[in-house]
Enzyme design. Structure first.
Site, PDB file in Angstrom:
ATOM      1  N   ASP A 134       0.796  -1.235   0.000  1.00  0.00           N
ATOM      2  CA  ASP A 134       0.000   0.000   0.000  1.00  0.00           C
ATOM      3  C   ASP A 134       0.825   1.280   0.000  1.00  0.00           C
ATOM      4  O   ASP A 134       0.599   2.168  -0.817  1.00  0.00           O
ATOM      5  CB  ASP A 134      -0.963  -0.015   1.196  1.00  0.00           C
ATOM      6  CG  ASP A 134      -1.977   1.113   1.147  1.00  0.00           C
ATOM      7  OD1 ASP A 134      -2.410   1.461   0.039  1.00  0.00           O
ATOM      8  OD2 ASP A 134      -2.354   1.628   2.211  1.00  0.00           O
ATOM      9  N   CYS A 188     -17.479  -5.995 -14.527  1.00  0.00           N
ATOM     10  CA  CYS A 188     -18.451  -4.961 -14.151  1.00  0.00           C
ATOM     11  C   CYS A 188     -19.584  -4.827 -15.170  1.00  0.00           C
ATOM     12  O   CYS A 188     -20.714  -4.475 -14.807  1.00  0.00           O
ATOM     13  CB  CYS A 188     -17.759  -3.609 -13.986  1.00  0.00           C
ATOM     14  SG  CYS A 188     -16.693  -3.494 -12.527  1.00  0.00           S
ATOM     15  N   CYS A 191     -22.933  -2.276 -15.334  1.00  0.00           N
ATOM     16  CA  CYS A 191     -23.317  -1.817 -13.998  1.00  0.00           C
ATOM     17  C   CYS A 191     -22.637  -0.484 -13.667  1.00  0.00           C
ATOM     18  O   CYS A 191     -21.434  -0.319 -13.872  1.00  0.00           O
ATOM     19  CB  CYS A 191     -22.948  -2.859 -12.948  1.00  0.00           C
ATOM     20  SG  CYS A 191     -23.354  -2.382 -11.255  1.00  0.00           S
ATOM     21  N   CYS A 194     -21.992   1.895  -8.383  1.00  0.00           N
ATOM     22  CA  CYS A 194     -21.026   2.612  -7.545  1.00  0.00           C
ATOM     23  C   CYS A 194     -20.914   4.076  -7.966  1.00  0.00           C
ATOM     24  O   CYS A 194     -20.796   4.969  -7.116  1.00  0.00           O
ATOM     25  CB  CYS A 194     -19.667   1.926  -7.578  1.00  0.00           C
ATOM     26  SG  CYS A 194     -18.930   1.758  -9.220  1.00  0.00           S
ATOM     27  N   CYS A 214     -13.369  12.369  -2.534  1.00  0.00           N
ATOM     28  CA  CYS A 214     -13.680  11.046  -2.000  1.00  0.00           C
ATOM     29  C   CYS A 214     -13.777  11.107  -0.476  1.00  0.00           C
ATOM     30  O   CYS A 214     -12.857  11.584   0.199  1.00  0.00           O
ATOM     31  CB  CYS A 214     -12.597  10.060  -2.427  1.00  0.00           C
ATOM     32  SG  CYS A 214     -12.811   8.399  -1.746  1.00  0.00           S
ATOM     33  N   CYS A 240     -14.703   5.143   3.954  1.00  0.00           N
ATOM     34  CA  CYS A 240     -16.044   5.044   3.372  1.00  0.00           C
ATOM     35  C   CYS A 240     -16.140   3.732   2.603  1.00  0.00           C
ATOM     36  O   CYS A 240     -15.216   3.364   1.878  1.00  0.00           O
ATOM     37  CB  CYS A 240     -16.302   6.224   2.434  1.00  0.00           C
ATOM     38  SG  CYS A 240     -17.926   6.195   1.642  1.00  0.00           S
TER      39      CYS A 240
END
Length: 384
Positions: A134, A188, A191, A194, A214, A240
């Site tokens: 990360d 995906c 769709c 999101c 965000c 979130c």
């Protein structure tokens, strides 16, 4: 040892090390991602938390001399908790996102990658290895996508067929020429759930995020937040999950595989008002093992104040008044004023009036005056 045999043994070892999915790819530059990062820079859509330049983030040869392969790993995390505590009037609660439940995933994945490194070095002593989780330079999603871990969803998360998008990612650059895995076809389709549900419109288009809007990013910032985002945060104190919980690929994915990631309900959904009086030491002792603590207590406390305003929690007024009068941080005094302006009780109104004459910081004073105006506007709307 033959590379093919080593690769098979690594896959087998990964299972015993608690790695839920592993894939291999080449160390070629990620040219498409490099172009995306440059567009993000030019548009001002980056968060500022990114490490390294677009070149460093997409070219493994800038991080290791003559790399041959990258090993990508994924470790699944839970999306449900048993008997979550319920917030109620007089005892409102905040929320840490699922990626902050349990032990800090950076530590857990680093341990797993260290086990993998030891395993490889025992069999191939001359191997060169560089692992990251990360916070390293490489874009985890780009590596995971090309290594066949999952596809890059419209919500900018890697979505795996087995675990949905509830996975942590890590990778290891090596000079061993492993055979690459095939990427997974995008799942995906048409769709857009999101994109449609994102509270702040941060998902501009499929796979493109304006991090500056965000909520996951905004909850980690320091100082005050622009007013347009305060009501959208709701009771989130860190992160979130909206674009993940709406995703059909996450339906029924609970991923209760690792004790380290099991949520502690009172920490994952903490009472809001007690958060406001925690010292730095108390905050670290209680929340320091969670990834959501990395920015310290200040953003968490600010978000908790906005959440109390969101709930119009009258029981929190004495604590908010204390912050308005005594807190050394001007933006926290401003946040308390904002919340008191939303609650608009007699005690809140009196406190704001006193604060207007006592406040010396210009930004905090404007917050106080805006709160007073908000109350006056609400009073005008009440029918006589």
């Amino acid at each position: 040892m033959e590379t093919a045999q080593l690769q098979r043994e690594i896959r087998e070892f990964a299972v015993s090390a608690g790695i839920d999915k592993i894939g291999f790819t080449t160390a070629d530059p990620f040219l498409e991602m490099k172009n995306r990062l440059r567009r993000q820079q030019e548009s001002g859509f980056q968060s500022g938390f990114e490490k390294g330049t677009p070149d460093e983030r997409t070219d493994p040869s800038m991080l290791m001399d003559r790399p041959e392969s990258i090993i990508a790993i994924a470790v699944a995390y839970p999306s449900k908790m048993d008997n979550p505590p319920k917030g109620k009037k007089g005892g409102r609660r905040g929320m840490f996102c699922r990626a902050s439940w349990g032990q800090d995933y950076h530590d857990v994945l680093r341990e797993k990658l260290a086990l993998l490194e030891s395993f490889i070095l025992e069999r191939c002593p001359g191997a060169r290895l560089k692992s990251m989780v990360d916070t390293g330079e490489l874009v985890d999603r780009a590596v995971a996508e090309r290594a066949g871990i999952g596809w890059s969803g419209k919500n900018c998360s890697i979505i795996t067929p087995e675990f949905g998008s509830y996975v942590y990612l890590g990778e290891m650059i090596t000079n061993i020429p492993f055979a690459p895995d095939e990427p997974i076809e995008d799942g995906c389709g048409d769709c857009t759930l999101c994109l449609d549900i994102c509270p702040t419109g941060a998902l501009i288009e499929g796979g493109r995020l304006n991090a500056q809007r965000c909520i996951a990013f905004l909850t980690q910032t320091k100082g005050s937040l622009p007013e347009e985002f305060r009501t959208e945060i709701g009771n989130r104190v860190y992160g979130c999950d909206t674009c993940q919980t709406i995703c059909p690929k996450n339906k029924g994915r609970h991923n209760r595989f690792h004790a380290a990631f099991e949520p502690e309900p009172e920490l994952a959904k903490p009472l809001l008002t007690p958060l406001l009086s925690l010292s730095n030491r108390e905050f670290k002792e209680r929340f320091g093992h969670m990834s959501g603590s990395w920015r310290g207590k200040n953003p968490i406390q600010r978000n908790a104040i906005y959440a109390l305003g969101h709930f119009r929690e009258e029981a929190a007024v004495p604590e908010l008044v204390r912050i308005l009068r005594e807190d050394a941080r001007p933006y926290m005094r401003g946040a308390a004023a904002y919340a008191l302006g939303k609650i608009a009780s007699d005690e809140a109104i009196t406190a704001l009036g006193h604060a207007e004459t006592a406040e010396t910081d210009a930004e905090a004073l404007e917050e106080i005056r805006a709160a007073i105006r908000n109350i006056e506007d609400m009073q005008k709307e009440v029918p006589k």
